[in-house]
Write an enzyme that holds these catalytic residues in place. Sequence first.
Site, PDB file in Angstrom:
ATOM      1  N   HIS A 106      39.551  12.864   9.771  1.00  0.00           N
ATOM      2  CA  HIS A 106      40.405  12.748   8.579  1.00  0.00           C
ATOM      3  C   HIS A 106      41.060  14.084   8.202  1.00  0.00           C
ATOM      4  CE1 HIS A 106      36.597  13.843   6.659  1.00  0.00           C
ATOM      5  NE2 HIS A 106      37.327  14.368   5.722  1.00  0.00           N
ATOM      6  N   GLU A 152      31.811  23.725   1.186  1.00  0.00           N
ATOM      7  CA  GLU A 152      31.497  22.592   0.298  1.00  0.00           C
ATOM      8  C   GLU A 152      30.506  23.068  -0.754  1.00  0.00           C
ATOM      9  OE1 GLU A 152      31.262  18.625   2.779  1.00  0.00           O
ATOM     10  OE2 GLU A 152      30.061  20.153   3.747  1.00  0.00           O
ATOM     11  N   HIS A 181      36.094  19.008  12.963  1.00  0.00           N
ATOM     12  CA  HIS A 181      37.118  19.401  11.994  1.00  0.00           C
ATOM     13  C   HIS A 181      37.643  20.824  12.219  1.00  0.00           C
ATOM     14  CE1 HIS A 181      35.943  15.770  10.120  1.00  0.00           C
ATOM     15  NE2 HIS A 181      34.870  16.227   9.535  1.00  0.00           N
TER      16      HIS A 181
END
Length: 481
Positions: free
Chosen positions: A172, A210, A234
């Site tokens: 994503h 994060e 990613h």
Amino acid sequence: IPVDPFDLVIFGGTGDLARRKILPGLYRRYCAGQMPEEARIIGAARTEMDAKGYREMVAEAIEEFGGKDACDNLDAFLAKLDYVAIDARGETGWAELQDLMSGKDRIEVYYFSVAPGLFGDLAERLQQWGMAGEECRIVVEKPFGRDLESARALNATLATYFKEQQIYRIDHYLGKETVQNLMAVRFGNMLFEPLWNRQYVDHIQITVAETVGVGGRGEYYDKSGAMRDMVQNHLMQLLCLIAMEPPARFDPDAVRDEKLKVIRAIDPVLPHHLVRGQYEAEEGNEEDAPSYRDAVGNPRSRTESFVALKAHISNWRWHGTPFYLRTGKRMVARSSEITVVFKDTPHSIFAEDAGRHRNVLSIRLQPNEGITLGVTIKEPGPGGMRLVDVPLDMTFAEALGPDGGDQVDAYERLIMDVIRGNQTLFMRDDEVEAAWAWTDPIIQGWEARHDVPKPYDSGSAGPTDATEMMRRDGREWRKVS
Ligand code: NAD
């Protein structure tokens, strides 16, 4: 522009990902007028329920996870939904699904939003029941394998039933607006590409930080770790887009060929160019923010929740230009950013105390997606020639109107790409395998050395060793903010 009529079957349609991302995203695309009236979405999962129950569940998901205000047409969207209770490993539900899918001339997409252990079962059942036609498409979620061997096996299984052109491996990160803008900035301007090489770039940093811990995913995460969960996919994809040669065309295989060349050119990472970390409990808040080991329920865990590394790409463009990658949980801020730090000007004509700044191009993926270029100018005012660094800012929300142009969530953009049959932003089999081939020796090295990750404070920028690694090179990490 509306896509062609389609049937989208979401295996795992009651799961967390479907409820949080896929279904609210589809509703937003419906509201944007991108979904033709004939489109159908069929949830398929293990839970026993009927279409009415599923519509209620989806309505709640849209309410909870956003999208409800996208338009005022929820009932019309819900009318497109159907549901089949199905068992990927048994016979339950397949005849019903086959019935629903038969006799329609439209695009067929099967989204495998289930544990990867079920991908093979689903593929096999789809074929057995005559649904794996040559035109259908399948979408598979991460993780795509846990090492080279398992990724190869998974690719081989899928290849038994589907051609590579039918398989959409989702990452994503590639669906983010800024990531695509990175390509527009690089290849749509004369300004950057001539400087985009070892001669003018000092180094590149990629940070994905994060603030959350492992949460409810502890059991899965502890078998995986940041290297497998974030870097192999990613960060590697972002590195490819930053480092690749200009493809001849913006088409799927031209782009993916260039990305593959980058992955194959990355040198093995030396042990002293690697830092692993594991977060500690938040002081005074141990119950809500426990240490990594407590969160995963494994007091002896040696899995990393943080990785920093220095990579070199052995090709003409990048020889000698380091790429610093870093990702971690429970860090000081939630922030994903790629930074290109250019070299000093060769000679300064100004007085020594005038100040000297490097051009820094920063590409922010979150929060506030946008691109900023730091430029040196004269400090305004009568104070003589003093230099300051000011940002040329292209925050999309500001540049493109109040809603940042059409800010589309990564998932919804990628699902629409699947329906359009555009694989550019999806990983090809050889890319995934090459990324594992680079990752495997790093993880095997840690295992062979019984490497123990360095503890780091919750809410920090990671272990001090990561700062040290940079300092040894006379550089520093960008502030995580
Ligand atoms: P989940 O556990 O919440 O949901 C799993 C779904 O699979 C449920 O709908 C369940 O009914 C269905 N299922 C389980 N066994 C089945 C069987 N035998 N037959 C048919 N259906 C079955 O999982 P999730 O979090 O939604 O994740 C789904 C996939 O997406 C996984 O591969 C995960 O790694 C990946 N993923 C999830 C996220 C996320 O944010 N949740 C993010 C990235 C990738």
